[in-house]
Motif scaffolding. Structure first.
Motif, short mmCIF file in Angstrom:
data_model
loop_
_atom_site.label_atom_id
_atom_site.label_comp_id
_atom_site.label_asym_id
_atom_site.label_seq_id
_atom_site.Cartn_x
_atom_site.Cartn_y
_atom_site.Cartn_z
N TYR A 243 0.82 -1.21 0.00
CA TYR A 243 0.00 0.00 0.00
C TYR A 243 0.85 1.26 0.00
N VAL A 244 1.99 1.21 0.70
CA VAL A 244 2.91 2.34 0.66
C VAL A 244 3.42 2.54 -0.75
N GLU A 245 3.80 1.45 -1.41
CA GLU A 245 4.29 1.54 -2.77
C GLU A 245 3.19 2.03 -3.72
N ALA A 246 1.94 1.61 -3.49
CA ALA A 246 0.83 2.07 -4.33
C ALA A 246 0.65 3.57 -4.21
N GLU A 247 0.77 4.10 -2.98
CA GLU A 247 0.62 5.55 -2.80
C GLU A 247 1.79 6.30 -3.43
N ILE A 248 2.99 5.76 -3.27
CA ILE A 248 4.16 6.41 -3.88
C ILE A 248 4.00 6.44 -5.39
N ALA A 249 3.55 5.34 -5.98
CA ALA A 249 3.37 5.28 -7.44
C ALA A 249 2.32 6.27 -7.91
N GLU A 250 1.24 6.41 -7.12
CA GLU A 250 0.19 7.36 -7.52
C GLU A 250 0.68 8.79 -7.41
N GLU A 251 1.45 9.07 -6.36
CA GLU A 251 2.05 10.40 -6.23
C GLU A 251 2.90 10.71 -7.46
N TYR A 252 3.73 9.78 -7.84
CA TYR A 252 4.63 10.02 -8.97
C TYR A 252 3.85 10.30 -10.25
N ARG A 253 2.73 9.56 -10.42
CA ARG A 253 1.94 9.75 -11.65
C ARG A 253 1.32 11.14 -11.72
N THR A 254 1.02 11.73 -10.58
CA THR A 254 0.31 13.02 -10.59
C THR A 254 1.24 14.22 -10.46
N LEU A 255 2.51 14.00 -10.10
CA LEU A 255 3.42 15.11 -9.85
C LEU A 255 3.95 15.70 -11.16
#
Length: 902
Positions: free
Chosen positions: A125-137
């Protein structure tokens, strides 16, 4: 309009509003000349910003993705997951106790309930949030330019951030195009040091660097931790404002993307992000040097950049894509909107590599309606006339190229306004009762059609065998009329149409088999977007139209003949600024799109958001928008020279009397933009917003009287009474009421007004009637506001109490206004406005009745009215009636009774 002024405003080489933050320009210079030793940067909302409206909206995007991957249960919707993630972070910080509030992302996820973590592994779940952050930044290109300057001059860079992310996470986020120099930057993270920027991190930074605080220049978006606290230590700071006071009101009226505007508003599905629209608009507004220009220019530019810019950028991309999908290589954009629309579409097509070119073409409702006149009969001429508001008989003859002597029956009535169906019928009969006149009209239509076709040929619109129009839309009138004109000319081309939005009238065009599509909405749906837009399109139409006059005709060679430009010098400047704001948004959008290969293209998911941006700007204009756009002049552009203001001056005194429901009752001819009228009074605007949002039911502004209505009836020259319009009785926050009643008749002589529509005591502050009488609109309205004005009126089952007080005894009780006597001739149309205060009474009639007004004053005033209406004979007859009725109660009203005085 001064041609020199127009040329100055239209000079494309001049910018109305300068772009670029002066503070960043100063930082560039400081880095170049070595006047600082360290460049310090905040990370989030400074170096990087997210393609979501608010940082926490990222959690909604993440929640939807986790559901789609089966990682959390389907019952956890995006909004619920967002709130859970927010609360989990707060709980994690609170649980730390003496260890301090700084937490890691792992700490936060440990607060999430294990029951929803179907994968079980927190690392997932931490990795999922990090990946989503990267996609939107997204890297901020202006800060990236600062970083390049620092790197080029060997100035060390540090990153100071309040964050729960680990160093490895930040390294990943900053692995972006244009940010390569940050790989050698030094990091100061709140989680690493256990203290945030506002409570001690800055002291650690200064000590670790070993330089004087004044040698550090820091750029950040948060006032206290990025400006106030380091500033007290001596650090030089730049407040990189993301959302400031100019932008906050715009976001407030649009509401949170996860909270709809109101009960009828669309729910915005931003679980895929917002395409960067929110942050990009914020960046534009904060970068603009709006303090250097006049307030109305600044307001118009901001509206263009924040409202029309995103909407029209999306529309242009959609039009280019739809043309490409249909194999259409050329799009034709009718002027005056065509210049801007074609530029936006061509920019979009170039960005996406589409073989589509947009070109302006001169077309108008007026010219195509003349060109489409095929069958010349009474019905077609009547329809032709009634489409034109404010047209006179003389103006109609001019359009049809007839001289007054050609139609002797009309030669004495050239100034008569065609605002009445009965008059229009008579004129249509006069124009079609002889073959010679019908032939003349048909010849005019044919000649107009040939000039129109000459223009289409000159620009190449008839070369490919197809014509696809791109326009703002509404009823697709030009498309339909052009189709008829081409059919009459024997040209087998059925025009298609791509529109921003269309209303219900476009259904008839579709039923003809003509292809038409709407971007934000079609055939009036969704009503919450299309309704406000079609009801009040003025600022959009003027915001897209070129700074030139409307199309009057074509030369034989097909060259357009234009009318003068309407509007004041300030309006011209403001419109130019609005245009510039639109282009500024698209330019910024394309700038980011060209820098980042994964920049999102509008693919349909943006439509609801853009529709909400536009609709909310119409429903809830900000005060300065209302002041600027409400004063703009509105051109009829349909064969008449009628020019009016967006907010009519005659309604401004009525604002204290208005309720939110009254705004909805106003017709287009009453006010082009009722919400701008409301915005002149913040309390009325707030009340209207509360009703529109569903926070307050509309019934709050209705009296506690069943079916109470203000009702107008009118009497014609034959003595008969006719039912007229009626509107609900409302009592607003000031305890005041308002009614606007429009009617048309051939020869109205009197009107009766059942003002409260129920037993009530009423203070009538004023009554105003704007009338057309004898074929001409009177230059000044008829007005009743003084005690002498009311004392002489006829009161049916009502009593004049003196001054401007009237007691109405029953729902149908009324007072009568002698329109014809005051106007000097029978009335064909009228707009009657009543401003009053009402105290409803019991239907039982058992309450105490106050005494009537002074009888002598009443008789004197009635005698004056009788004399004014009909001279000495009428005065004598009136006195006889008064004497006859002096001893008895008032009789009930009769349809054919010409007086019901007491």
């Amino acid at each position: 309009m001064d041609k020199a002024l127009i040329n100055e405003v239209m000079d494309s080489g001049k910018r109305v509003v300068r772009r670029g933050r002066t503070s960043l320009e100063d930082v560039h210079q400081m880095l170049r000349d070595g006047s600082c030793s360290v460049l310090s940067l905040d990370i989030f909302d400074t170096v990087l910003w997210r393609r979501v409206p608010r940082p926490t909206d990222l959690f909604a995007v993440l929640g939807r993705r986790l559901v789609s991957e089966g990682a959390i249960p389907s019952w956890v919707d995006a909004a619920t997951f967002r709130r859970m993630r927010i609360v989990a972070e707060a709980d994690s910080r609170e649980r730390r106790g003496d260890l301090g509030p700084e937490v890691s992302l792992f700490d936060i996820w440990r607060e999430m309930p294990t029951a929803i973590m179907l994968r079980g592994d927190i690392d997932f779940y931490v990795e999922a949030e990090i990946a989503e952050e990267y996609r939107t930044l997204v890297p901020d290109l202006d800060i990236a330019a600062i970083i390049d300057t620092a790197h080029a001059h060997s100035i060390p860079i540090i990153l100071v951030s309040d964050t729960y992310f680990l160093q490895e996470h930040l390294d990943r986020f900053l692995d972006q195009p244009g940010l390569e120099p940050l790989k050698s930057a030094r990091f100061f993270r709140s989680h690493e040091h256990g203290v945030d920027k506002a409570d001690g991190l800055w002291k650690i930074v200064v000590k670790a660097l070993g330089v004087l605080p004044g040698q550090i220049v820091h750029i950040g978006d948060n006032k206290r931790p990025d400006v106030t606290v380091p500033g007290k230590l001596g650090v030089r700071t730049v407040h990189f404002t993301r959302i400031g006071e100019r932008y906050e009101p715009i976001l407030r009226r649009e509401r949170s993307p996860l909270e709809p505007f109101g009960p009828c508003a669309p729910r915005l599905d931003l679980t895929q992000g917002d395409f960067g629209i929110t942050s990009l608009r914020a960046k534009l507004i904060e970068d603009a040097q709006l303090d250097e220009v006049a307030p109305d220019v600044a307001c118009a530019w901001r509206y263009g950049a924040s409202v029309l810019g995103p909407v029209l950028t999306g529309f242009a991309e959609w039009a280019a894509r739809r043309a490409h999908e249909e194999g259409t290589s050329v799009l034709w954009c009718p002027m005056r909107e065509g210049e801007m629309l074609s530029t936006l579409i061509n920019n979009a097509a170039l960005r996406h590599g589409l073989d589509v070119t947009a070109k302006p073409v001169w077309l108008s409702r007026h010219l195509t309606s003349v060109a489409a006149l095929g069958v010349v009969d009474q019905d077609s001429i009547h329809t032709f006339m009634r489409r034109r508001h404010g047209m006179t008989i003389g103006g109609l003859l001019g359009i049809l190229q007839l001289r007054p002597g050609d139609v002797p029956a009309l030669s004495a009535r050239l100034g008569t306004v065609l605002d009445n169906g009965i008059i229009a019928d008579d004129v249509a009969t006069a124009l079609t009762e002889s073959p010679a006149l019908r032939n003349r009209i048909a010849t005019t239509a044919t000649a107009t059609r040939e000039r129109l076709l000459a223009h289409l040929r000159s620009v190449g619109a008839l070369e490919s065998g197809e014509i696809t129009l791109v326009d703002l839309g509404w009823g697709a009138t030009i498309q339909s009329q052009l189709a008829t004109a081409l059919e009459l000319a024997g040209i087998e081309i059925k025009p298609a149409g791509l529109y921003l939005a269309t209303d219900t009238r476009s259904t008839k065009v579709a039923l003809r088999g003509l292809r038409l599509e709407g971007y934000l909405g079609s055939a009036g749906e969704p009503a919450e977007i299309v309704g406000p837009l079609v009801r009040s399109p003025e600022v959009l139409e003027q915001g897209v139209s070129s700074l030139c006059g409307s199309l009057l005709d074509f030369t034989p060679e097909g060259e357009p003949i234009l009318a003068p430009i309407a509007g004041s010098a300030s309006q011209i400047h403001a419109r130019a600024a609005l245009h510039e704001g639109v282009h500024s948004f698209q330019n910024e959008w394309l700038r980011y799109a060209s820098e980042f290969s994964d920049w999102p293209a509008f693919d349909g998911g943006e439509v609801v958001q853009l529709g909400n941006i536009l609709a909310s700007s119409i429903i809830s204009p900000i005060a300065d928008e209302a002041a600027v756009f409400g004063a703009w002049e509105h051109e009829d552009n349909f064969g008449s020279d009628l020019v009016s203001h967006v907010v009519p001056a005659d309604l401004l005194p009525a604002v204290p009397y208005l309720s939110p429901g009254d705004l909805g009752d106003l017709l287009m001819r009453d006010s082009f933009w009722p919400q701008v009228l409301a915005a002149t009074d913040p309390k009325l605007a707030a009340a209207a917003e509360a009703v529109n949002s569903g926070a307050v039911p509309a019934e709050v502004f209705e009296p506690d009287v069943t079916d109470a209505e203000t009702v107008l009836r009118y009497r014609t020259g034959d003595g008969k009474w006719h039912d007229g319009p009626k509107v609900p009785l409302r009592i607003n926050r000031n305890g005041l009421s308002f009614a606007r009643l429009n009617f048309e008749a051939f020869d109205a002589t009197d009107i009766s007004l059942a003002i409260p529509g129920c037993p009530a005591l009423v203070r009538v502050d004023w009554i105003e009637a704007t009338v057309t009488s004898g074929g001409h609109r009177l230059p000044e309205p008829l007005r009743w506001e003084h005690p002498g004005d009311f004392s002489g009126l006829v009161y049916a089952e009502s009593t004049w109490l003196g001054g401007n007080l009237v007691e109405f005894h029953a729902p149908h009780s009324a007072l009568w206004l002698p329109l014809a006597a005051r106007a000097g001739a029978p009335v064909s149309t009228a707009a009657v406005t009543i401003a009053f205060a009402v105290l409803p009474q019991s239907l039982s009639g058992l309450q105490h009745r106050p005494p009537s007004g002074p009888r002598l004053a009443r008789l004197t005033a009635r005698a004056k009215e009788e004399y004014r209406a009909g001279g000495p004979l009428a005065l004598a007859a009136g006195v006889a009636r008064i004497v006859t009725r002096a001893g008895g109660p008032p009789p009930p009203p009769k349809e054919d009774d010409d007086d019901d005085d007491k």
